[in-house]
Design an enzyme around this catalytic site. Structure first.
Site, PDB file in Angstrom:
ATOM      1  N   ASP A  85      58.594  -6.444 100.369  1.00  0.00           N
ATOM      2  CA  ASP A  85      58.055  -5.472 101.230  1.00  0.00           C
ATOM      3  C   ASP A  85      59.224  -5.586 102.186  1.00  0.00           C
ATOM      4  O   ASP A  85      59.730  -6.714 102.044  1.00  0.00           O
ATOM      5  CB  ASP A  85      56.543  -5.627 101.226  1.00  0.00           C
ATOM      6  CG  ASP A  85      56.176  -4.519 102.623  1.00  0.00           C
ATOM      7  OD1 ASP A  85      56.521  -3.481 102.212  1.00  0.00           O
ATOM      8  OD2 ASP A  85      55.634  -4.742 103.543  1.00  0.00           O
ATOM      9  N   SER A  86      58.850  -4.606 103.164  1.00  0.00           N
ATOM     10  CA  SER A  86      59.505  -5.049 104.558  1.00  0.00           C
ATOM     11  C   SER A  86      59.153  -6.168 105.280  1.00  0.00           C
ATOM     12  O   SER A  86      59.806  -6.611 106.069  1.00  0.00           O
ATOM     13  CB  SER A  86      59.733  -3.562 105.303  1.00  0.00           C
ATOM     14  OG  SER A  86      58.217  -3.303 105.605  1.00  0.00           O
ATOM     15  N   CYS A 121      56.177  -1.849  98.441  1.00  0.00           N
ATOM     16  CA  CYS A 121      56.451  -1.220  99.642  1.00  0.00           C
ATOM     17  C   CYS A 121      56.401   0.209  99.054  1.00  0.00           C
ATOM     18  O   CYS A 121      57.145   0.878  98.390  1.00  0.00           O
ATOM     19  CB  CYS A 121      57.618  -1.447  99.896  1.00  0.00           C
ATOM     20  SG  CYS A 121      58.411  -0.413 101.158  1.00  0.00           S
ATOM     21  N   GLU A 159      52.628  -5.440 112.629  1.00  0.00           N
ATOM     22  CA  GLU A 159      53.527  -6.401 112.492  1.00  0.00           C
ATOM     23  C   GLU A 159      53.513  -7.332 114.068  1.00  0.00           C
ATOM     24  O   GLU A 159      53.613  -8.602 113.939  1.00  0.00           O
ATOM     25  CB  GLU A 159      55.203  -5.927 112.499  1.00  0.00           C
ATOM     26  CG  GLU A 159      55.349  -5.561 110.968  1.00  0.00           C
ATOM     27  CD  GLU A 159      55.473  -6.807 109.868  1.00  0.00           C
ATOM     28  OE1 GLU A 159      55.873  -8.012 110.372  1.00  0.00           O
ATOM     29  OE2 GLU A 159      55.189  -6.568 108.742  1.00  0.00           O
ATOM     30  N   CYS A 189      50.417   2.914 102.533  1.00  0.00           N
ATOM     31  CA  CYS A 189      51.485   1.785 103.171  1.00  0.00           C
ATOM     32  C   CYS A 189      50.723   0.639 102.942  1.00  0.00           C
ATOM     33  O   CYS A 189      49.560   0.469 103.356  1.00  0.00           O
ATOM     34  CB  CYS A 189      51.807   2.164 104.556  1.00  0.00           C
ATOM     35  SG  CYS A 189      52.584   0.854 105.414  1.00  0.00           S
ATOM     36  N   HIS A 245      50.930  -2.072 104.352  1.00  0.00           N
ATOM     37  CA  HIS A 245      50.292  -2.731 105.544  1.00  0.00           C
ATOM     38  C   HIS A 245      49.014  -2.320 106.057  1.00  0.00           C
ATOM     39  O   HIS A 245      48.230  -2.909 106.803  1.00  0.00           O
ATOM     40  CB  HIS A 245      51.406  -2.137 106.704  1.00  0.00           C
ATOM     41  CG  HIS A 245      52.601  -3.190 106.626  1.00  0.00           C
ATOM     42  ND1 HIS A 245      53.637  -3.136 105.991  1.00  0.00           N
ATOM     43  CD2 HIS A 245      52.938  -4.251 107.839  1.00  0.00           C
ATOM     44  CE1 HIS A 245      54.624  -3.701 106.282  1.00  0.00           C
ATOM     45  NE2 HIS A 245      54.362  -4.689 107.378  1.00  0.00           N
TER      46      HIS A 245
HETATM   47  N1  DGL Z   1      54.647  -1.724 103.755  1.00  0.00           N
HETATM   48  C1  DGL Z   1      55.949  -0.558 103.380  1.00  0.00           C
HETATM   49  C2  DGL Z   1      55.102   0.655 102.687  1.00  0.00           C
HETATM   50  O1  DGL Z   1      54.311   0.426 101.846  1.00  0.00           O
HETATM   51  C3  DGL Z   1      56.660  -0.383 104.706  1.00  0.00           C
HETATM   52  C4  DGL Z   1      56.339  -0.385 106.053  1.00  0.00           C
HETATM   53  C5  DGL Z   1      57.480  -0.210 106.775  1.00  0.00           C
HETATM   54  O2  DGL Z   1      58.468  -1.126 106.997  1.00  0.00           O
HETATM   55  O3  DGL Z   1      57.491   0.832 107.770  1.00  0.00           O
HETATM   56  O4  DGL Z   1      55.379   1.838 103.073  1.00  0.00           O
END
Ligand code: DGL
Length: 265
Positions: free
Chosen positions: A7-8, A70, A145, A177, A179
């Protein structure tokens, strides 16, 4: 079995947690591309380039399966990854979309994911009569974050993002997402109890478990933390603290440079 996932940032840990809860014997390699976060506001070309570099790096990691933790990358560059890796690649968006029962569904996702309409297309493919509304939430990832998950600012943002969905009388909301499960309690407080929150990781983890069970004899059984590894493309110490916060493990995180395709510490 050794699973590769990336993931990012910390978002993928929400998926990893579901996976290890269900498959405690899995060993994994988790890569966080923290140097280039957020992905959700990047262009398609950038995401394709990142996906190419990430899969290139994973080729040398000796993995048995890959999970795109991600959504943004899954929406844009799943084929890039599938073409590059010689192992099964699990699809987060289709896994979640295949299980939708409600007729009015909302999706919260990054701006880049929303632009692709990947969730709408996948849901309609499984059930063409579903009403789907997607809402992009550009501020969520930076706030999560920065660990501002209880701030007044994020509450106001959430109210604003949810309003168009509630106006459309949606019955469930997909957390599109990885996150966003980290702010589930905040979203639950704002939403009426009748609206169900769907974490795509749930179905994905189940699919992975079925796959692992079907291949059990092929994979050696190892306790996941024993030979699992974490890598980040910047600030590995910080990522280690985050893993402790969200997964209750305090791993050694190695710094990796994707451009040079080699580990530098
Ligand atoms: N967590 C990632 C997603 O599911 C990327 C979030 C990001 O870096 O903007 O899209």
């Amino acid at each position: 079995m050794r699973l590769g996932l990336f993931d990012s940032g910390v978002g993928g840990l929400t998926i990893l947690k579901k996976v290890v809860d269900l498959c405690p014997n899995v060993s994994f390699i988790y890569l966080a591309d923290t140097a280039r976060i957020p992905y959700g506001v990047k262009t398609s070309n950038e995401i394709i380039q990142f996906a190419d570099e990430i899969s290139e790096w994973f080729i040398s990691q000796n993995i048995d399966a890959f999970l795109v933790a991600c959504n943004t990358t899954n929406a844009i560059a799943l084929d890039v990854i599938k073409n590059k890796l010689d192992v099964p690649v699990f699809d987060l968006i289709r896994s979640a979309s295949s299980t939708i029962q409600e007729s009015r569904v909302g999706v919260l996702a990054t701006p880049t994911t929303v632009k692709t309409k990947a969730y709408t297309n996948a849901i309609l493919e499984f059930n063409p009569r579903t009403f789907v509304i997607e809402q992009s939430c550009p501020e969520f990832v930076p706030m999560i974050e920065m660990n501002k998950i209880n701030s007044d600012e994020i509450i106001d943002l959430a109210i604003g993002y949810l309003e168009p969905l509630l106006k459309q009388k949606i019955e469930s909301i997909i957390l599109g997402c990885s996150h966003y499960p980290l702010i589930t309690s905040l979203l639950t407080e704002i939403l009426p109890t009748s609206v169900k929150l769907i974490d795509p990781a749930q179905t994905l983890a189940l699919k992975l478990k079925l796959y692992m069970d079907s291949k059990t004899s092929n994979f050696s059984k190892k306790k996941y933390l024993v030979d699992s590894k974490f890598y980040a493309t910047s600030d590995p110490k910080d990522f280690s603290y985050r893993a402790k916060q969200w997964m209750n493990v305090f791993p050694e995180v190695k710094l990796v440079s994707l451009q040079k395709k080699r580990c530098v510490s």
